[in-house]
Design an enzyme around this catalytic site. Sequence first.
Site, PDB file in Angstrom:
ATOM      1  N   LYS A  49     -18.623  -9.426  78.879  1.00 48.30           N
ATOM      2  CA  LYS A  49     -17.098  -9.322  78.470  1.00 48.30           C
ATOM      3  C   LYS A  49     -16.776 -10.782  78.154  1.00 48.30           C
ATOM      4  O   LYS A  49     -15.601 -10.824  77.484  1.00 48.30           O
ATOM      5  CB  LYS A  49     -16.602  -8.896  79.929  1.00 48.30           C
ATOM      6  CG  LYS A  49     -16.667  -9.791  81.052  1.00 48.30           C
ATOM      7  CD  LYS A  49     -15.948  -9.405  82.179  1.00 48.30           C
ATOM      8  CE  LYS A  49     -15.861 -10.158  83.407  1.00 48.30           C
ATOM      9  NZ  LYS A  49     -15.325 -11.484  83.154  1.00 48.30           N
ATOM     10  N   ASP A  50     -17.579 -11.737  78.443  1.00 54.73           N
ATOM     11  CA  ASP A  50     -17.240 -13.085  78.088  1.00 54.73           C
ATOM     12  C   ASP A  50     -17.521 -13.208  76.329  1.00 54.73           C
ATOM     13  O   ASP A  50     -17.159 -14.450  75.821  1.00 54.73           O
ATOM     14  CB  ASP A  50     -17.635 -14.198  78.775  1.00 54.73           C
ATOM     15  CG  ASP A  50     -17.203 -14.257  80.275  1.00 54.73           C
ATOM     16  OD1 ASP A  50     -16.083 -13.714  80.315  1.00 54.73           O
ATOM     17  OD2 ASP A  50     -17.944 -14.624  80.886  1.00 54.73           O
TER      18      ASP A  50
ATOM     19  N   ARG B  26     -12.078 -18.374  94.463  1.00 48.34           N
ATOM     20  CA  ARG B  26     -10.934 -17.354  94.542  1.00 48.34           C
ATOM     21  C   ARG B  26     -10.851 -16.820  96.014  1.00 48.34           C
ATOM     22  O   ARG B  26      -9.902 -16.384  96.522  1.00 48.34           O
ATOM     23  CB  ARG B  26     -11.227 -16.580  93.449  1.00 48.34           C
ATOM     24  CG  ARG B  26     -10.914 -16.876  92.019  1.00 48.34           C
ATOM     25  CD  ARG B  26     -11.011 -15.898  90.937  1.00 48.34           C
ATOM     26  NE  ARG B  26     -11.316 -16.350  89.611  1.00 48.34           N
ATOM     27  CZ  ARG B  26     -11.333 -15.569  88.364  1.00 48.34           C
ATOM     28  NH1 ARG B  26     -10.630 -14.469  88.473  1.00 48.34           N
ATOM     29  NH2 ARG B  26     -11.624 -16.315  87.431  1.00 48.34           N
TER      30      ARG B  26
ATOM     31  N   ARG C  54      -7.517 -18.856  89.380  1.00 48.25           N
ATOM     32  CA  ARG C  54      -8.650 -19.573  88.587  1.00 48.25           C
ATOM     33  C   ARG C  54      -9.722 -20.066  89.408  1.00 48.25           C
ATOM     34  O   ARG C  54      -9.642 -20.039  90.585  1.00 48.25           O
ATOM     35  CB  ARG C  54      -8.212 -20.780  87.600  1.00 48.25           C
ATOM     36  CG  ARG C  54      -7.545 -20.457  86.458  1.00 48.25           C
ATOM     37  CD  ARG C  54      -7.991 -19.564  85.453  1.00 48.25           C
ATOM     38  NE  ARG C  54      -9.454 -19.792  84.810  1.00 48.25           N
ATOM     39  CZ  ARG C  54      -9.719 -20.979  84.365  1.00 48.25           C
ATOM     40  NH1 ARG C  54      -8.610 -21.514  83.631  1.00 48.25           N
ATOM     41  NH2 ARG C  54     -10.863 -21.154  83.697  1.00 48.25           N
TER      42      ARG C  54
ATOM     43  N   THR D 228      -4.780 -12.228  89.936  1.00 48.34           N
ATOM     44  CA  THR D 228      -5.498 -12.215  88.857  1.00 48.34           C
ATOM     45  C   THR D 228      -5.371 -13.040  87.678  1.00 48.34           C
ATOM     46  O   THR D 228      -4.390 -13.539  87.475  1.00 48.34           O
ATOM     47  CB  THR D 228      -5.246 -10.809  88.245  1.00 48.34           C
ATOM     48  OG1 THR D 228      -6.296 -10.659  87.245  1.00 48.34           O
ATOM     49  CG2 THR D 228      -4.113 -10.505  87.879  1.00 48.34           C
TER      50      THR D 228
END
Length: 322
Positions: A89-90, A164, A158, A136
């Site tokens: 996804k990155d 998180r 972040r 998020t």
Amino acid sequence: MTSTVSSPPRTVRIGSRKSQLALVQTHWVQEQLQKHFPDRRFEVHTMSTQGDKILDVALAKIGDKGLFTKELEVGMLQHETDLAVHSLKDLPTNLPEGLMLGCVTERENPADALVVHEKHKDKQLETLSPGSVVGTSSLRRLAQLRYHFPHLEFKDIRGNLNTRLAKLDEGQYDAIVLAVAGLTRLGMSDRIHQVIPPEISLHAVGQGALGIECRTDDAEILDLLKALEHRETAQRCYAERAFLNTLEGGCQVPIGVNTKIEGDRLTLTGMVASLDGKRLIKDAISGTPDQAQHLGIQLAEKLREMGAQEILDEIFEQIQRS
């Protein structure tokens, strides 16, 4: 009579980010390659990316093209490493000249997960009280959750997974949304309070899969990577990436997808939403798995005709102004 001694096969150098999750993923790839090719040596080389260093600014504001991949790509182009392991996804859909997506591994569950503060253990997304603060860093999650739950409050978050989770447990948030795959790979499945269904949140392109990038002209490495390729995951992800690429959206744009293969049918669902969550355009398309990229392009064009481009143009303007 002279005897020739064959030289040992070259050591393969694997590039990785330094984050805990990145290293877990990279060491898994290293172990799999070692298992398939026991006569070879595989080394992990770590480096920090821009996305790892800038932790006090929202991702959407600093631009996301190669934010978590550029340094790894430079390493390969300079022949310091031979391949790089990414959360797919990155990985941008347009790669630098000389590099390619050499392999897609079998996917973990690509869904998003709700993780709640202890005091909300009896709640689900649907039952969180009005004004509850949900963290998020993803515009995709933000837009979809705003669309379905306009009564909740959303706040940027972040840092790596542990950071998180610590912010959540300290009470800075009532709940946060993370990827099921990341929590699973780090052995934190017990923190998954609710797997968010695709009817509420379509996942990111490539989420849950690893993408292994390498040089286009390195036939030896490409041949090794065939051992790790998972055909069904690759077909699903190629459809998703073609959809994203056609809409010219990066990972920090509210574009979500879902794919499934049943028999000889690949079904791709795609979504584009406005940042305020007031407009959400969604549709699906089906075809054979070998049409994966064509299906992605077709669905993107379909959503464009339904108004997706206007939404994306507005979002780019908003991000540039902020």
